[in-house]
Design an enzyme around this catalytic site. Structure first.
Site, short mmCIF file in Angstrom:
data_model
loop_
_atom_site.label_atom_id
_atom_site.label_comp_id
_atom_site.label_asym_id
_atom_site.label_seq_id
_atom_site.Cartn_x
_atom_site.Cartn_y
_atom_site.Cartn_z
N GLU A 64 -22.52 -21.54 -30.34
CA GLU A 64 -21.85 -20.92 -29.19
C GLU A 64 -22.83 -20.10 -28.37
OE1 GLU A 64 -19.51 -18.18 -26.70
OE2 GLU A 64 -20.99 -17.65 -28.21
N GLU A 65 -23.76 -19.43 -29.05
CA GLU A 65 -24.71 -18.58 -28.36
C GLU A 65 -25.89 -19.37 -27.78
OE1 GLU A 65 -23.87 -15.79 -27.66
OE2 GLU A 65 -22.81 -14.74 -29.24
N HIS B 173 -17.34 -18.48 -33.78
CA HIS B 173 -18.70 -18.96 -34.05
C HIS B 173 -19.40 -18.07 -35.06
CE1 HIS B 173 -20.62 -15.85 -31.43
NE2 HIS B 173 -19.55 -16.00 -30.69
N ASP C 75 -19.88 -9.51 -32.27
CA ASP C 75 -19.89 -10.85 -31.68
C ASP C 75 -20.48 -11.85 -32.66
OD1 ASP C 75 -19.75 -12.92 -29.88
OD2 ASP C 75 -21.38 -12.21 -28.61
N HIS D 136 -24.80 -8.24 -28.08
CA HIS D 136 -26.13 -8.75 -27.71
C HIS D 136 -27.17 -7.64 -27.58
CE1 HIS D 136 -24.69 -12.90 -26.00
NE2 HIS D 136 -23.93 -12.49 -27.01
N ASP E 286 -22.83 -18.25 -35.37
CA ASP E 286 -24.18 -17.96 -34.89
C ASP E 286 -24.21 -16.64 -34.12
OD1 ASP E 286 -22.66 -19.30 -32.90
OD2 ASP E 286 -24.47 -19.78 -31.77
#
Length: 380
Positions: free
Chosen positions: A138-139, A70, A104, A353, A72
Protein backbone atom coordinates in the site's frame (compact mmCIF):
# COMPACT_ATOMS: atom_id res chain seq x y z
CA UNK A 1 5.04 -3.91 30.92
CA UNK A 2 4.12 -6.69 28.47
CA UNK A 3 2.25 -8.57 31.21
CA UNK A 4 -0.13 -5.63 31.65
CA UNK A 5 -0.88 -5.09 27.97
CA UNK A 6 -4.41 -5.53 26.68
CA UNK A 7 -4.98 -8.13 23.94
CA UNK A 8 -5.06 -5.40 21.30
CA UNK A 9 -1.79 -3.87 22.48
CA UNK A 10 -0.11 -7.28 22.73
CA UNK A 11 -0.89 -7.90 19.07
CA UNK A 12 0.09 -4.36 18.10
CA UNK A 13 3.47 -4.87 19.79
CA UNK A 14 4.00 -8.11 17.88
CA UNK A 15 3.18 -6.46 14.56
CA UNK A 16 5.11 -3.22 15.05
CA UNK A 17 8.34 -4.93 16.10
CA UNK A 18 8.48 -6.59 12.66
CA UNK A 19 10.38 -4.26 10.24
CA UNK A 20 7.97 -4.63 7.34
CA UNK A 21 9.17 -1.75 5.18
CA UNK A 22 7.21 -1.83 1.91
CA UNK A 23 6.79 -4.24 0.18
CA UNK A 24 8.26 -6.61 2.80
CA UNK A 25 5.79 -8.26 5.20
CA UNK A 26 8.18 -9.84 7.75
CA UNK A 27 5.64 -12.40 8.94
CA UNK A 28 2.90 -9.95 9.92
CA UNK A 29 0.34 -11.61 7.69
CA UNK A 30 1.30 -15.09 8.87
CA UNK A 31 0.53 -13.98 12.42
CA UNK A 32 -2.82 -12.53 11.38
CA UNK A 33 -3.77 -15.56 9.28
CA UNK A 34 -3.09 -17.93 12.19
CA UNK A 35 -5.34 -15.90 14.47
CA UNK A 36 -8.14 -15.79 11.89
CA UNK A 37 -7.90 -19.48 11.02
CA UNK A 38 -8.22 -20.28 14.72
CA UNK A 39 -11.65 -18.64 14.82
CA UNK A 40 -13.05 -20.27 11.73
CA UNK A 41 -11.86 -18.21 8.77
CA UNK A 42 -10.93 -19.80 5.47
CA UNK A 43 -7.65 -18.15 4.56
CA UNK A 44 -6.31 -17.75 1.03
CA UNK A 45 -2.77 -16.53 0.40
CA UNK A 46 -2.38 -14.39 -2.71
CA UNK A 47 1.29 -13.70 -3.37
CA UNK A 48 1.51 -11.52 -6.48
CA UNK A 49 5.01 -10.74 -7.77
CA UNK A 50 6.98 -9.73 -4.65
CA UNK A 51 3.89 -8.72 -2.68
CA UNK A 52 2.25 -10.72 0.10
CA UNK A 53 -1.56 -10.55 0.23
CA UNK A 54 -4.28 -12.61 1.82
CA UNK A 55 -8.04 -12.93 1.63
CA UNK A 56 -9.90 -14.51 4.55
CA UNK A 57 -13.60 -15.13 4.99
CA UNK A 58 -15.93 -16.58 7.62
CA UNK A 59 -19.68 -17.04 7.35
CA UNK A 60 -22.30 -17.88 4.79
CA UNK A 61 -24.92 -16.20 2.68
CA UNK A 62 -25.93 -12.63 3.30
CA UNK A 63 -24.15 -9.30 3.53
CA UNK A 64 -20.35 -9.26 3.73
CA UNK A 65 -18.37 -6.89 5.95
CA UNK A 66 -14.72 -6.67 4.91
CA UNK A 67 -11.84 -5.33 7.00
CA UNK A 68 -9.04 -4.05 4.77
CA UNK A 69 -5.55 -2.83 5.51
CA UNK A 70 -1.83 -3.12 4.92
CA UNK A 71 1.08 -4.59 6.84
CA UNK A 72 3.78 -2.58 5.07
CA UNK A 73 5.15 0.64 6.53
CA UNK A 74 7.12 3.53 5.05
CA UNK A 75 10.90 3.76 5.54
CA UNK A 76 12.04 5.01 8.92
CA UNK A 77 14.24 7.89 7.87
CA UNK A 78 17.42 8.57 9.89
CA UNK A 79 17.52 6.23 12.88
CA UNK A 80 19.43 8.70 15.04
CA UNK A 81 16.51 11.13 14.78
CA UNK A 82 14.15 8.74 16.60
CA UNK A 83 13.65 9.06 20.35
CA UNK A 84 13.33 5.27 20.44
CA UNK A 85 14.33 2.88 17.68
CA UNK A 86 11.41 2.62 15.23
CA UNK A 87 10.83 -1.12 15.67
CA UNK A 88 11.69 -1.21 19.39
CA UNK A 89 8.02 -0.79 20.20
CA UNK A 90 6.98 0.53 23.61
CA UNK A 91 4.36 2.51 25.51
CA UNK A 92 6.09 5.59 26.90
CA UNK A 93 5.48 7.43 30.15
CA UNK A 94 2.78 9.54 28.46
CA UNK A 95 0.82 6.47 27.41
CA UNK A 96 1.82 6.73 23.75
CA UNK A 97 2.43 3.61 21.69
CA UNK A 98 5.67 4.41 19.85
CA UNK A 99 7.00 2.78 16.69
CA UNK A 100 6.82 2.80 12.92
CA UNK A 101 3.34 1.64 11.95
CA UNK A 102 1.70 2.45 15.29
CA UNK A 103 -0.70 4.79 13.50
CA UNK A 104 -0.34 3.66 9.89
CA UNK A 105 -1.62 1.06 10.27
CA UNK A 106 -0.60 -1.82 12.51
CA UNK A 107 -2.58 -0.42 15.42
CA UNK A 108 -5.74 -0.70 13.35
CA UNK A 109 -4.86 -4.24 12.24
CA UNK A 110 -4.50 -5.33 15.85
CA UNK A 111 -7.84 -3.72 16.73
CA UNK A 112 -9.55 -5.46 13.82
CA UNK A 113 -8.27 -8.92 14.70
CA UNK A 114 -9.11 -8.67 18.40
CA UNK A 115 -12.55 -7.18 17.68
CA UNK A 116 -13.36 -9.97 15.22
CA UNK A 117 -12.14 -12.68 17.61
CA UNK A 118 -14.43 -11.31 20.30
CA UNK A 119 -17.39 -10.90 17.94
CA UNK A 120 -17.10 -14.45 16.59
CA UNK A 121 -16.92 -15.80 20.15
CA UNK A 122 -20.01 -13.82 21.16
CA UNK A 123 -21.97 -14.40 17.93
CA UNK A 124 -20.74 -17.69 16.42
CA UNK A 125 -23.82 -17.89 14.21
CA UNK A 126 -23.78 -14.29 13.03
CA UNK A 127 -25.58 -13.43 9.83
CA UNK A 128 -23.71 -12.86 6.59
CA UNK A 129 -19.94 -13.04 6.47
CA UNK A 130 -16.81 -11.27 7.67
CA UNK A 131 -13.77 -11.01 5.45
CA UNK A 132 -10.24 -9.59 5.49
CA UNK A 133 -8.25 -8.17 2.59
CA UNK A 134 -4.67 -7.48 3.67
CA UNK A 135 -1.65 -6.46 1.57
CA UNK A 136 2.02 -5.53 1.92
CA UNK A 137 1.88 -3.13 -1.05
CA UNK A 138 0.00 0.00 0.00
CA UNK A 139 2.84 2.36 0.83
CA UNK A 140 4.70 1.51 -2.40
CA UNK A 141 3.57 1.31 -6.04
CA UNK A 142 0.29 -0.35 -4.97
CA UNK A 143 0.05 -2.37 -8.18
CA UNK A 144 0.29 -5.95 -6.85
CA UNK A 145 -1.62 -5.46 -3.61
CA UNK A 146 -5.25 -4.55 -3.03
CA UNK A 147 -5.68 -3.48 -6.65
CA UNK A 148 -4.68 -6.92 -7.95
CA UNK A 149 -6.61 -8.83 -5.28
CA UNK A 150 -9.77 -6.86 -6.06
CA UNK A 151 -9.48 -7.90 -9.71
CA UNK A 152 -9.33 -11.56 -8.66
CA UNK A 153 -12.36 -11.08 -6.41
CA UNK A 154 -14.21 -9.38 -9.26
CA UNK A 155 -13.46 -12.27 -11.63
CA UNK A 156 -15.10 -14.74 -9.29
CA UNK A 157 -18.00 -12.42 -8.39
CA UNK A 158 -17.05 -12.20 -4.72
CA UNK A 159 -19.59 -10.18 -2.74
CA UNK A 160 -18.46 -7.20 -0.64
CA UNK A 161 -21.26 -5.06 0.74
CA UNK A 162 -19.36 -3.01 3.31
CA UNK A 163 -15.68 -2.36 3.92
CA UNK A 164 -13.85 -0.72 6.81
CA UNK A 165 -10.33 0.36 5.88
CA UNK A 166 -8.10 0.87 8.91
CA UNK A 167 -6.36 4.00 7.64
CA UNK A 168 -5.69 6.59 10.38
CA UNK A 169 -8.67 8.84 9.71
CA UNK A 170 -8.88 10.67 13.05
CA UNK A 171 -7.34 14.13 13.32
CA UNK A 172 -7.28 15.13 17.00
CA UNK A 173 -9.38 12.59 18.89
CA UNK A 174 -10.25 9.01 18.04
CA UNK A 175 -13.27 8.92 15.74
CA UNK A 176 -13.60 12.66 15.25
CA UNK A 177 -13.29 12.11 11.49
CA UNK A 178 -14.00 9.16 9.22
CA UNK A 179 -13.32 9.09 5.52
CA UNK A 180 -16.41 8.28 3.49
CA UNK A 181 -14.72 8.91 0.16
CA UNK A 182 -11.58 10.15 -1.52
CA UNK A 183 -10.77 12.40 -4.42
CA UNK A 184 -9.45 10.88 -7.61
CA UNK A 185 -5.78 11.23 -8.51
CA UNK A 186 -4.71 11.84 -12.10
CA UNK A 187 -1.03 12.48 -12.82
CA UNK A 188 0.69 13.54 -16.00
CA UNK A 189 4.17 14.12 -17.41
CA UNK A 190 4.20 16.91 -19.98
CA UNK A 191 7.13 17.20 -22.39
CA UNK A 192 7.37 20.45 -24.34
CA UNK A 193 9.75 20.40 -27.30
CA UNK A 194 11.82 23.36 -28.40
CA UNK A 195 15.11 23.70 -30.22
CA UNK A 196 18.45 23.82 -28.45
CA UNK A 197 20.74 26.73 -29.25
CA UNK A 198 23.07 29.45 -28.01
CA UNK A 199 21.60 32.06 -25.68
CA UNK A 200 23.26 34.78 -27.77
CA UNK A 201 21.33 33.64 -30.85
CA UNK A 202 17.75 33.11 -29.64
CA UNK A 203 16.38 33.60 -33.16
CA UNK A 204 18.08 30.33 -34.12
CA UNK A 205 16.53 28.37 -31.23
CA UNK A 206 13.14 27.77 -29.60
CA UNK A 207 13.15 28.08 -25.82
CA UNK A 208 10.68 25.53 -24.37
CA UNK A 209 10.72 27.29 -21.00
CA UNK A 210 9.48 30.54 -22.54
CA UNK A 211 6.98 28.66 -24.66
CA UNK A 212 5.57 26.55 -21.81
CA UNK A 213 5.41 29.21 -19.10
CA UNK A 214 2.19 30.95 -20.27
CA UNK A 215 0.42 27.61 -20.73
CA UNK A 216 1.47 26.37 -17.28
CA UNK A 217 0.33 29.66 -15.77
CA UNK A 218 -3.07 29.26 -17.41
CA UNK A 219 -3.37 25.66 -16.20
CA UNK A 220 -2.49 26.76 -12.66
CA UNK A 221 -5.10 29.56 -12.74
CA UNK A 222 -7.88 27.43 -14.24
CA UNK A 223 -11.01 26.70 -12.15
CA UNK A 224 -11.69 23.08 -12.97
CA UNK A 225 -14.95 22.69 -11.04
CA UNK A 226 -16.69 24.01 -7.95
CA UNK A 227 -16.77 20.77 -5.98
CA UNK A 228 -19.99 19.74 -4.25
CA UNK A 229 -21.40 18.99 -0.81
CA UNK A 230 -18.93 16.14 -0.34
CA UNK A 231 -15.80 17.22 -2.25
CA UNK A 232 -13.75 20.42 -2.45
CA UNK A 233 -13.05 21.85 -5.91
CA UNK A 234 -10.63 19.91 -8.09
CA UNK A 235 -7.02 21.04 -7.61
CA UNK A 236 -4.13 21.22 -10.10
CA UNK A 237 -0.55 21.23 -8.84
CA UNK A 238 2.79 21.14 -10.66
CA UNK A 239 5.14 18.93 -8.63
CA UNK A 240 8.24 18.84 -10.85
CA UNK A 241 9.63 21.19 -13.49
CA UNK A 242 12.89 20.36 -15.27
CA UNK A 243 14.75 21.87 -18.19
CA UNK A 244 18.23 22.97 -19.14
CA UNK A 245 21.64 21.43 -19.69
CA UNK A 246 23.27 22.98 -16.64
CA UNK A 247 25.19 25.44 -18.79
CA UNK A 248 24.37 29.16 -18.62
CA UNK A 249 24.85 29.77 -22.33
CA UNK A 250 22.62 27.02 -23.78
CA UNK A 251 18.92 27.33 -24.57
CA UNK A 252 17.47 23.89 -23.71
CA UNK A 253 15.79 21.66 -26.24
CA UNK A 254 12.91 20.45 -24.08
CA UNK A 255 11.06 20.94 -20.81
CA UNK A 256 9.41 18.34 -18.61
CA UNK A 257 6.64 19.20 -16.17
CA UNK A 258 4.94 16.73 -13.84
CA UNK A 259 1.52 17.72 -12.54
CA UNK A 260 -1.36 16.14 -10.66
CA UNK A 261 -5.10 16.59 -10.40
CA UNK A 262 -6.93 15.70 -7.20
CA UNK A 263 -10.41 15.66 -8.63
CA UNK A 264 -13.95 15.50 -7.35
CA UNK A 265 -16.94 13.65 -8.72
CA UNK A 266 -17.80 16.86 -10.61
CA UNK A 267 -14.95 16.18 -13.07
CA UNK A 268 -14.06 13.18 -15.21
CA UNK A 269 -10.70 11.86 -16.38
CA UNK A 270 -11.66 12.43 -20.01
CA UNK A 271 -12.92 15.95 -19.32
CA UNK A 272 -9.74 17.00 -17.52
CA UNK A 273 -7.55 15.53 -20.24
CA UNK A 274 -9.50 17.33 -22.97
CA UNK A 275 -9.27 20.67 -21.18
CA UNK A 276 -5.51 20.33 -20.66
CA UNK A 277 -5.03 19.47 -24.33
CA UNK A 278 -7.14 22.45 -25.40
CA UNK A 279 -5.05 24.87 -23.33
CA UNK A 280 -1.76 23.48 -24.61
CA UNK A 281 -3.01 23.60 -28.20
CA UNK A 282 -4.16 27.19 -27.74
CA UNK A 283 -0.58 28.14 -26.92
CA UNK A 284 0.74 26.41 -30.03
CA UNK A 285 3.07 24.04 -28.20
CA UNK A 286 4.83 21.01 -29.62
CA UNK A 287 4.26 18.59 -26.76
CA UNK A 288 3.63 15.06 -25.52
CA UNK A 289 1.43 14.00 -22.59
CA UNK A 290 1.82 10.80 -20.59
CA UNK A 291 -1.12 10.29 -18.24
CA UNK A 292 -1.26 8.06 -15.14
CA UNK A 293 -4.53 7.46 -13.31
CA UNK A 294 -3.96 6.42 -9.69
CA UNK A 295 -7.62 6.16 -8.78
CA UNK A 296 -11.10 7.47 -9.41
CA UNK A 297 -13.02 9.43 -6.78
CA UNK A 298 -15.44 7.46 -4.66
CA UNK A 299 -18.11 8.36 -2.14
CA UNK A 300 -20.09 6.39 0.42
CA UNK A 301 -23.38 8.14 1.06
CA UNK A 302 -25.09 7.96 4.46
CA UNK A 303 -26.48 4.45 4.79
CA UNK A 304 -26.04 1.21 6.69
CA UNK A 305 -22.25 1.25 7.03
CA UNK A 306 -21.73 4.95 7.72
CA UNK A 307 -24.66 4.97 10.15
CA UNK A 308 -23.34 1.93 12.04
CA UNK A 309 -19.82 3.37 12.27
CA UNK A 310 -21.07 6.78 13.43
CA UNK A 311 -23.36 5.26 16.06
CA UNK A 312 -20.56 3.03 17.37
CA UNK A 313 -18.15 5.96 17.64
CA UNK A 314 -20.81 7.90 19.55
CA UNK A 315 -21.46 4.97 21.91
CA UNK A 316 -17.77 4.37 22.65
CA UNK A 317 -16.31 7.89 22.68
CA UNK A 318 -19.32 10.11 23.26
CA UNK A 319 -18.47 12.24 20.23
CA UNK A 320 -20.10 12.80 16.88
CA UNK A 321 -17.96 11.93 13.89
CA UNK A 322 -17.49 14.07 10.79
CA UNK A 323 -17.43 12.32 7.41
CA UNK A 324 -14.73 13.72 5.14
CA UNK A 325 -13.22 13.14 1.70
CA UNK A 326 -10.05 15.17 2.32
CA UNK A 327 -6.50 13.89 2.15
CA UNK A 328 -4.68 11.60 -0.24
CA UNK A 329 -5.66 8.34 -1.86
CA UNK A 330 -6.04 4.97 -0.14
CA UNK A 331 -6.72 1.39 -1.14
CA UNK A 332 -10.39 2.15 -0.59
CA UNK A 333 -10.39 3.47 -4.17
CA UNK A 334 -9.87 -0.05 -5.50
CA UNK A 335 -12.43 -1.71 -3.23
CA UNK A 336 -15.08 0.89 -4.08
CA UNK A 337 -15.00 -0.26 -7.73
CA UNK A 338 -16.82 -3.41 -6.60
CA UNK A 339 -19.82 -1.28 -5.64
CA UNK A 340 -18.86 -1.60 -1.97
CA UNK A 341 -19.70 0.97 0.69
CA UNK A 342 -16.27 2.01 2.02
CA UNK A 343 -15.44 3.89 5.22
CA UNK A 344 -11.95 4.55 6.55
CA UNK A 345 -11.72 4.48 10.34
CA UNK A 346 -8.52 4.41 12.33
CA UNK A 347 -6.46 6.24 14.98
CA UNK A 348 -5.17 9.81 15.02
CA UNK A 349 -3.01 10.58 11.99
CA UNK A 350 -0.90 13.42 13.45
CA UNK A 351 2.42 11.52 13.22
CA UNK A 352 1.95 9.21 10.24
CA UNK A 353 5.09 8.79 8.09
CA UNK A 354 7.00 10.98 10.56
CA UNK A 355 9.98 10.40 12.81
CA UNK A 356 8.70 9.22 16.23
CA UNK A 357 5.36 7.91 14.92
CA UNK A 358 3.02 7.28 17.84
CA UNK A 359 -0.61 6.99 18.93
CA UNK A 360 -2.33 7.03 22.29
CA UNK A 361 -2.21 3.39 23.37
CA UNK A 362 -5.65 3.50 24.98
CA UNK A 363 -7.14 4.66 21.67
CA UNK A 364 -6.48 1.24 20.16
CA UNK A 365 -8.67 -0.41 22.78
CA UNK A 366 -11.39 2.14 22.04
CA UNK A 367 -10.97 1.44 18.33
CA UNK A 368 -11.35 -2.28 19.01
CA UNK A 369 -14.65 -1.56 20.74
CA UNK A 370 -15.84 0.65 17.86
CA UNK A 371 -15.07 -2.11 15.35
CA UNK A 372 -16.82 -4.65 17.60
CA UNK A 373 -19.97 -2.55 18.00
CA UNK A 374 -20.08 -1.88 14.27
CA UNK A 375 -20.11 -5.62 13.63
CA UNK A 376 -22.87 -6.07 16.19
CA UNK A 377 -25.01 -3.45 14.44
CA UNK A 378 -24.45 -4.93 10.98
CA UNK A 379 -24.15 -8.69 11.49
CA UNK A 380 -25.38 -9.79 14.94
Amino acid sequence: MTATLTPTLELAFDLIRRPSVTPVDEGCQELMMRRLAACGFEVERMRIEEVENFWAKRGGDGPVLCFAGHTDVVPTGPLDAWQYQPFDVRVDEEGMLCGRGAADMKGSLASMIVAVERFVADYPNHRGAISFLITSDEEGPAQHGTKAVVERLRERSERLDWCIVGEPSSTTLLGDVVKNGRRGSLGCTLTVYGKQGHVAYPHLAKNPIHLAAPALAELAAEHWDHGNDYFPPTSFQVSNLNSGTGATNVIPGELKAVFNFRFSTESTVEGLQQRVTAILDKHGLDYHLEWALSGLPFLTQPGELLDAVAASIKNVTGRDTTPSTSGGTSDGRFIATLGTQVVELGPVNATIHQINERVLASDLDLLTEVYYQTMVKLLA
